[in-house]
Design a protein around this motif. Structure first.
Motif, PDB file in Angstrom:
ATOM      1  N   MET A   1     -49.304  -9.629  64.310  1.00 51.26           N
ATOM      2  CA  MET A   1     -48.664 -10.950  64.327  1.00 51.26           C
ATOM      3  C   MET A   1     -47.160 -10.811  64.512  1.00 51.26           C
ATOM      4  N   SER A   2     -46.599 -11.753  65.232  1.00 52.14           N
ATOM      5  CA  SER A   2     -45.159 -11.727  65.438  1.00 52.14           C
ATOM      6  C   SER A   2     -44.444 -12.262  64.211  1.00 52.14           C
ATOM      7  N   ALA A   3     -43.293 -11.697  63.925  1.00 54.74           N
ATOM      8  CA  ALA A   3     -42.515 -12.162  62.779  1.00 54.74           C
ATOM      9  C   ALA A   3     -41.618 -13.303  63.217  1.00 54.74           C
ATOM     10  N   ARG A   4     -41.377 -14.237  62.318  1.00 54.38           N
ATOM     11  CA  ARG A   4     -40.443 -15.299  62.627  1.00 54.38           C
ATOM     12  C   ARG A   4     -39.838 -15.812  61.333  1.00 54.38           C
ATOM     13  N   ILE A   5     -38.661 -16.409  61.452  1.00 53.78           N
ATOM     14  CA  ILE A   5     -37.979 -16.982  60.291  1.00 53.78           C
ATOM     15  C   ILE A   5     -38.309 -18.443  60.218  1.00 53.78           C
ATOM     16  N   GLU A 184     -45.186 -13.151  73.581  1.00 49.67           N
ATOM     17  CA  GLU A 184     -46.452 -13.276  72.846  1.00 49.67           C
ATOM     18  C   GLU A 184     -46.136 -13.656  71.407  1.00 49.67           C
ATOM     19  N   GLU A 185     -46.535 -14.848  71.008  1.00 46.80           N
ATOM     20  CA  GLU A 185     -46.303 -15.307  69.640  1.00 46.80           C
ATOM     21  C   GLU A 185     -47.487 -16.118  69.160  1.00 46.80           C
ATOM     22  N   ASP A 186     -47.752 -16.023  67.857  1.00 47.65           N
ATOM     23  CA  ASP A 186     -48.675 -16.971  67.243  1.00 47.65           C
ATOM     24  C   ASP A 186     -47.973 -18.322  67.170  1.00 47.65           C
ATOM     25  N   ILE A 187     -48.673 -19.384  67.545  1.00 45.72           N
ATOM     26  CA  ILE A 187     -48.095 -20.726  67.581  1.00 45.72           C
ATOM     27  C   ILE A 187     -48.980 -21.680  66.799  1.00 45.72           C
ATOM     28  N   ASP A 188     -48.383 -22.421  65.884  1.00 48.36           N
ATOM     29  CA  ASP A 188     -49.077 -23.449  65.106  1.00 48.36           C
ATOM     30  C   ASP A 188     -48.550 -24.818  65.490  1.00 48.36           C
TER      31      ASP A 188
END
Length: 492
Positions: A1-5, A184-188
């Protein structure tokens, strides 16, 4: 999973401490940001910010209740289109509109916008002081350009009554720009429909906003019917009353805090254009069709050059938000090749951009159903027989697109529809509260229904990679945040 703030669960009224406002005092008298601020139409390098100045910090929660005309009285008021009679029929004698339930009147003044990337607070951009426009309900908008893709931005708005005056209010929040097509990122994301002030399920607003803020999606889409002009308390048969309804809805704390922190796209439908199943040539009281479009598109919401848009959210997701009112034919016209909802230009744009897209998953978000099923007496959308010709054309096109899914608002019930033998799936998000739900019999489950629930809530989606497997998940939630249905799709 990609990290994000992520920054979340911080009400906008106290969020200012993270920005330039640290240590600054504000005046006790207005103008104020009673409606907070909204963002809209975000893409990789731009976003529009909207705000409004208000006389008071909060709405009038103890205001006088409106009188409710009978159905016949409402019909006569709409036909006569007399603004003075419309007001007198709904505001009790001895009261004015500012004294009514939920009132949040506007105020003159000036506003200034500051913003910067969360990870680079030294890169602050400030606008100059600008007056709000009293001809547009004391609102002001900015289009921010030159932004960086996939970046969280912090925003601060300052208010003052006039030139050289002290700052009277500060409101702060955030938005996120979508990641680029190579990321490439997980997106909600969350999708909702059908709200109004009188059918909210909490004095502070709609409970789903508290739930969604805890989930903190990357983006949020309101598919329309954000408010209902043609429902009582009051019937918004004049521009003044239409604005009144927006002013109080946007002053609800749950909505206000959410909109100021999440990347948001607002669409419109019939009830927030004029009235039920509205089409060109109609009026509602004193308000024309063209004016109804203008109030939504250019005044009460962040504006865009066109009222439809496609946005790439990273490598694996692209969304299309279509416009269902501006370009439509009259509902009463005979069905055939010349009858339209999207209009030729928008339809050609959808077909072209979707065929050109190399996004893994493609999401078509529509104010109204394309598959349905819908009630037999409806004549307003592509799932109705009155727009069957163009509806068939669109469904045939979508059948040839891989990994495409449909999401819609408008219907006051949640459903998942799949047409056997096709790739077509449609997800109806459902009304924003249980009181608002209805219009379908829970026992009327059709063969195409994979899920049916005549209650309120919202739809959440997630694009994610787990152990190298790319999936798109749809989850229906109830108003309390419980998952009531799930569908998972792997990329083909």
């Amino acid at each position: 999973m990609s990290a994000r703030i992520r920054i979340f669960l911080i009400p906008a009224v106290v969020f200012a401490g993270l920005l330039l406002s640290c240590g600054r005092n504000v005046q006790e008298e207005g103008p104020f940001f009673g409606n907070g601020f909204h963002n809209g139409w975000a893409d990789q390098d731009s976003v529009t910010i909207w705000t409004r100045l208000t006389k008071n910090r909060e709405l009038n929660a103890e205001g006088q209740k409106f009188l409710v005309p009978s159905a016949e009285e409402h019909r006569i008021l709409a036909e006569e289109a007399d603004a003075e009679k419309i007001l007198k029929a709904q505001v009790p004698e001895g009261f004015n509109l500012e004294q009514m339930d939920g009132a949040c009147p506007g105020a003159a003044g000036e506003v200034k916008l500051s913003y910067y990337p969360f990870n680079n607070p030294g890169n602050i951009v400030e606008t100059g002081w600008q007056a709000v426009d009293p001809e547009k309900n004391f609102t002001r908008q900015w289009k921010l350009v030159g932004l960086k893709a996939g970046t969280k931005y912090l925003v601060e708005l300052d208010a003052r009554p006039g030139r050289d005056a002290e700052v009277s209010d500060i409101v702060s929040g955030s938005f996120r720009t979508p990641p680029g097509a190579d990321q490439e990122e997980d997106i909600d994301f969350c999708i909702v429909t059908c709200h109004d002030y009188r059918r909210r399920d909490d004095p502070k607003g709609h409970r789903i906003y508290e739930v969604m803020l805890r989930l903190f999606p990357d983006f949020f889409v309101h598919t329309g019917d954000v408010e209902y002009y043609d429902k009582p308390e009051p019937f918004a048969l004049t521009e003044e009353l239409m604005r009144f309804k927006w002013d109080r809805l946007f002053a609800l704390p749950l909505q206000r805090d959410f909109y100021s922190q999440v990347t948001t796209y607002f669409m419109k439908d019939d009830h927030d254009t004029l009235s039920d199943d509205a089409f060109p040539g109609m009026t509602y009281g004193t308000v024309s069709w063209d004016r109804g479009l203008e109030i939504f598109d250019k005044e009460q919401f962040p504006s865009n050059d066109r009222p439809y848009k496609t946005v790439r959210w990273g490598k694996d997701l692209q969304i299309w938000m279509t416009e269902g009112r501006n370009f439509r034919s009259r509902n009463t016209d005979p069905d055939g090749p010349d009858k339209t909802i999207w209009g030729d230009e928008q339809k050609a744009w959808v077909f072209k951009t979707m065929k050109e897209s190399d996004a893994t998953f493609k999401l078509l978000i529509s104010p109204d159903p394309i598959l349905g099923p819908d009630r037999d007496n409806k004549k307003d959308n592509y799932s109705n027989s009155s727009f069957k010709f163009e509806g068939d054309e669109i469904r045939e096109f979508l059948s040839g697109i891989e990994n495409v899914y449909l999401c819609n608002g408008d219907r006051h019930w949640q459903y998942v529809t799949h047409w056997e033998g096709t790739n077509l799936w449609e997800f109806s998000c459902g009304a924003g509260s249980d009181e608002h739900a209805g219009g379908w019999n829970q026992d009327d489950r059709r063969p195409e229904h994979r899920f049916l629930r005549v209650k309120g809530g919202f739809l959440k989606g997630r694009v994610s990679r787990e152990s190298g497997v790319l999936t798109l998940t749809f989850l229906h939630y109830d108003v309390d945040g419980n998952v009531v249905h799930e569908e998972i799709f792997q990329a083909k």
